[in-house]
Scaffold this motif. Structure first.
Motif, PDB file in Angstrom:
ATOM      1  N   MET A   1       0.839  -1.163   0.000  1.00  0.00           N
ATOM      2  CA  MET A   1       0.000   0.000   0.000  1.00  0.00           C
ATOM      3  C   MET A   1       0.886   1.228   0.000  1.00  0.00           C
ATOM      4  O   MET A   1       1.802   1.340   0.800  1.00  0.00           O
ATOM      5  N   ILE A   2       0.606   2.133  -0.917  1.00  0.00           N
ATOM      6  CA  ILE A   2       1.410   3.344  -1.022  1.00  0.00           C
ATOM      7  C   ILE A   2       0.479   4.552  -1.035  1.00  0.00           C
ATOM      8  O   ILE A   2      -0.374   4.685  -1.917  1.00  0.00           O
ATOM      9  N   ASN A   3       0.649   5.432  -0.058  1.00  0.00           N
ATOM     10  CA  ASN A   3      -0.116   6.676  -0.030  1.00  0.00           C
ATOM     11  C   ASN A   3       0.363   7.596  -1.140  1.00  0.00           C
ATOM     12  O   ASN A   3       1.558   7.680  -1.406  1.00  0.00           O
ATOM     13  N   THR A   4      -0.567   8.303  -1.763  1.00  0.00           N
ATOM     14  CA  THR A   4      -0.163   9.298  -2.755  1.00  0.00           C
ATOM     15  C   THR A   4       0.224  10.580  -2.023  1.00  0.00           C
ATOM     16  O   THR A   4      -0.398  10.954  -1.026  1.00  0.00           O
ATOM     17  N   GLY A   9      -0.482  14.651   2.128  1.00  0.00           N
ATOM     18  CA  GLY A   9      -0.308  16.051   2.524  1.00  0.00           C
ATOM     19  C   GLY A   9      -1.603  16.681   2.989  1.00  0.00           C
ATOM     20  O   GLY A   9      -1.639  17.427   3.968  1.00  0.00           O
ATOM     21  N   LEU A  10      -2.690  16.362   2.284  1.00  0.00           N
ATOM     22  CA  LEU A  10      -3.998  16.880   2.676  1.00  0.00           C
ATOM     23  C   LEU A  10      -4.371  16.382   4.066  1.00  0.00           C
ATOM     24  O   LEU A  10      -4.862  17.150   4.902  1.00  0.00           O
ATOM     25  N   ALA A  11      -4.123  15.117   4.340  1.00  0.00           N
ATOM     26  CA  ALA A  11      -4.408  14.551   5.659  1.00  0.00           C
ATOM     27  C   ALA A  11      -3.582  15.247   6.741  1.00  0.00           C
ATOM     28  O   ALA A  11      -4.086  15.535   7.828  1.00  0.00           O
ATOM     29  N   ARG A  12      -2.316  15.528   6.430  1.00  0.00           N
ATOM     30  CA  ARG A  12      -1.444  16.213   7.393  1.00  0.00           C
ATOM     31  C   ARG A  12      -1.921  17.637   7.637  1.00  0.00           C
ATOM     32  O   ARG A  12      -2.001  18.099   8.779  1.00  0.00           O
ATOM     33  N   LEU A  39      -6.462   2.079  -3.325  1.00  0.00           N
ATOM     34  CA  LEU A  39      -5.464   3.039  -3.786  1.00  0.00           C
ATOM     35  C   LEU A  39      -4.935   2.702  -5.182  1.00  0.00           C
ATOM     36  O   LEU A  39      -4.305   3.553  -5.813  1.00  0.00           O
ATOM     37  N   GLN A  40      -5.188   1.518  -5.661  1.00  0.00           N
ATOM     38  CA  GLN A  40      -4.835   1.198  -7.045  1.00  0.00           C
ATOM     39  C   GLN A  40      -5.829   1.832  -8.019  1.00  0.00           C
ATOM     40  O   GLN A  40      -5.520   2.020  -9.185  1.00  0.00           O
ATOM     41  N   GLN A  41      -7.019   2.161  -7.519  1.00  0.00           N
ATOM     42  CA  GLN A  41      -8.067   2.745  -8.352  1.00  0.00           C
ATOM     43  C   GLN A  41      -8.166   4.267  -8.223  1.00  0.00           C
ATOM     44  O   GLN A  41      -8.505   4.950  -9.180  1.00  0.00           O
ATOM     45  N   ARG A  42      -7.896   4.767  -7.042  1.00  0.00           N
ATOM     46  CA  ARG A  42      -8.026   6.194  -6.748  1.00  0.00           C
ATOM     47  C   ARG A  42      -6.888   6.625  -5.831  1.00  0.00           C
ATOM     48  O   ARG A  42      -6.451   5.863  -4.975  1.00  0.00           O
ATOM     49  N   PRO A  43      -6.440   7.872  -5.961  1.00  0.00           N
ATOM     50  CA  PRO A  43      -5.415   8.362  -5.029  1.00  0.00           C
ATOM     51  C   PRO A  43      -5.999   8.509  -3.630  1.00  0.00           C
ATOM     52  O   PRO A  43      -7.186   8.773  -3.467  1.00  0.00           O
ATOM     53  N   GLY A  44      -5.172   8.312  -2.633  1.00  0.00           N
ATOM     54  CA  GLY A  44      -5.637   8.430  -1.260  1.00  0.00           C
ATOM     55  C   GLY A  44      -4.522   8.220  -0.266  1.00  0.00           C
ATOM     56  O   GLY A  44      -3.348   8.098  -0.633  1.00  0.00           O
ATOM     57  N   ALA A  45      -4.894   8.166   0.999  1.00  0.00           N
ATOM     58  CA  ALA A  45      -3.922   7.977   2.078  1.00  0.00           C
ATOM     59  C   ALA A  45      -4.554   7.175   3.201  1.00  0.00           C
ATOM     60  O   ALA A  45      -5.672   7.460   3.622  1.00  0.00           O
ATOM     61  N   THR A  85     -11.091  20.636   3.369  1.00  0.00           N
ATOM     62  CA  THR A  85      -9.847  20.977   2.665  1.00  0.00           C
ATOM     63  C   THR A  85      -9.859  20.431   1.245  1.00  0.00           C
ATOM     64  O   THR A  85      -9.464  21.130   0.300  1.00  0.00           O
ATOM     65  N   ALA A  86     -10.330  19.202   1.078  1.00  0.00           N
ATOM     66  CA  ALA A  86     -10.393  18.606  -0.260  1.00  0.00           C
ATOM     67  C   ALA A  86     -11.367  19.375  -1.149  1.00  0.00           C
ATOM     68  O   ALA A  86     -11.052  19.645  -2.322  1.00  0.00           O
ATOM     69  N   LEU A  87     -12.526  19.720  -0.614  1.00  0.00           N
ATOM     70  CA  LEU A  87     -13.501  20.458  -1.403  1.00  0.00           C
ATOM     71  C   LEU A  87     -13.003  21.841  -1.786  1.00  0.00           C
ATOM     72  O   LEU A  87     -13.242  22.326  -2.886  1.00  0.00           O
ATOM     73  N   ALA A  88     -12.274  22.487  -0.871  1.00  0.00           N
ATOM     74  CA  ALA A  88     -11.751  23.824  -1.150  1.00  0.00           C
ATOM     75  C   ALA A  88     -10.661  23.816  -2.209  1.00  0.00           C
ATOM     76  O   ALA A  88     -10.446  24.814  -2.895  1.00  0.00           O
ATOM     77  N   SER A  89      -9.985  22.676  -2.362  1.00  0.00           N
ATOM     78  CA  SER A  89      -8.884  22.617  -3.336  1.00  0.00           C
ATOM     79  C   SER A  89      -9.375  22.280  -4.732  1.00  0.00           C
ATOM     80  O   SER A  89      -8.596  22.331  -5.686  1.00  0.00           O
ATOM     81  N   ASN A  90     -10.645  21.938  -4.873  1.00  0.00           N
ATOM     82  CA  ASN A  90     -11.184  21.602  -6.213  1.00  0.00           C
ATOM     83  C   ASN A  90     -11.898  22.753  -6.832  1.00  0.00           C
ATOM     84  O   ASN A  90     -12.524  23.531  -6.409  1.00  0.00           O
TER      85      ASN A  90
END
Length: 90
Positions: A1-4, A9-12, A39-45, A85-90
Motif C-alpha cells: 500500500m502506497i499513499n499518494t 499532505g492533505l491529511a497532514r 489506492l490502485q483505483q483512486r489516489p488516497g492515504a 480541505t479537499a472540497l476547497a482545493s477543487n
C-alpha cells in the motif's frame, strides 16, 4: 500500500488545522488490508487515527479491545477538515 503524496499532505494539513498530533516515526506496517486495492483505483492515504496506549494487551480486533471514546472529538474534527480541505482545493 502506497499513499499518494498529495492526499497524504492533505491529511497532514487537516490534522494541523485541528491541532491533532502528527507522528512520522511509526515503523511501516502491513495493516493496510484491502485499502491497498482502493489506492490502485483512486489516489488516497491510509492513516492511523490513534487510540492511546494498549491496556492489558487489549489489541485492536481482539476480544478484550476497548475503544477509547475520548478520541472521537479530534477524529471526527479531522475527518470533517479533510473533507473541507479537499472540497476547497477543487
Amino acid at each position: 500500500m502506497i499513499n499518494t503524496p498529495a492526499e497524504a499532505g492533505l491529511a497532514r494539513i487537516a490534522a494541523e488545522k485541528v491541532q491533532a498530533e502528527v507522528r512520522r516515526d511509526l515503523a511501516p506496517s502491513m495493516a493496510g488490508e484491502d485499502f491497498a486495492h482502493y489506492l490502485q483505483q483512486r489516489p488516497g492515504a491510509f492513516v492511523w487515527i490513534g487510540n492511546g496506549e494498549l491496556r492489558d494487551g487489549a489489541e485492536l480486533h481482539g476480544p478484550r479491545y476497548d475503544f477509547n471514546d475520548a478520541i472521537l472529538p479530534v477524529a471526527s474534527s479531522w475527518m470533517a477538515e479533510v473533507a473541507k480541505t479537499a472540497l476547497a482545493s477543487n
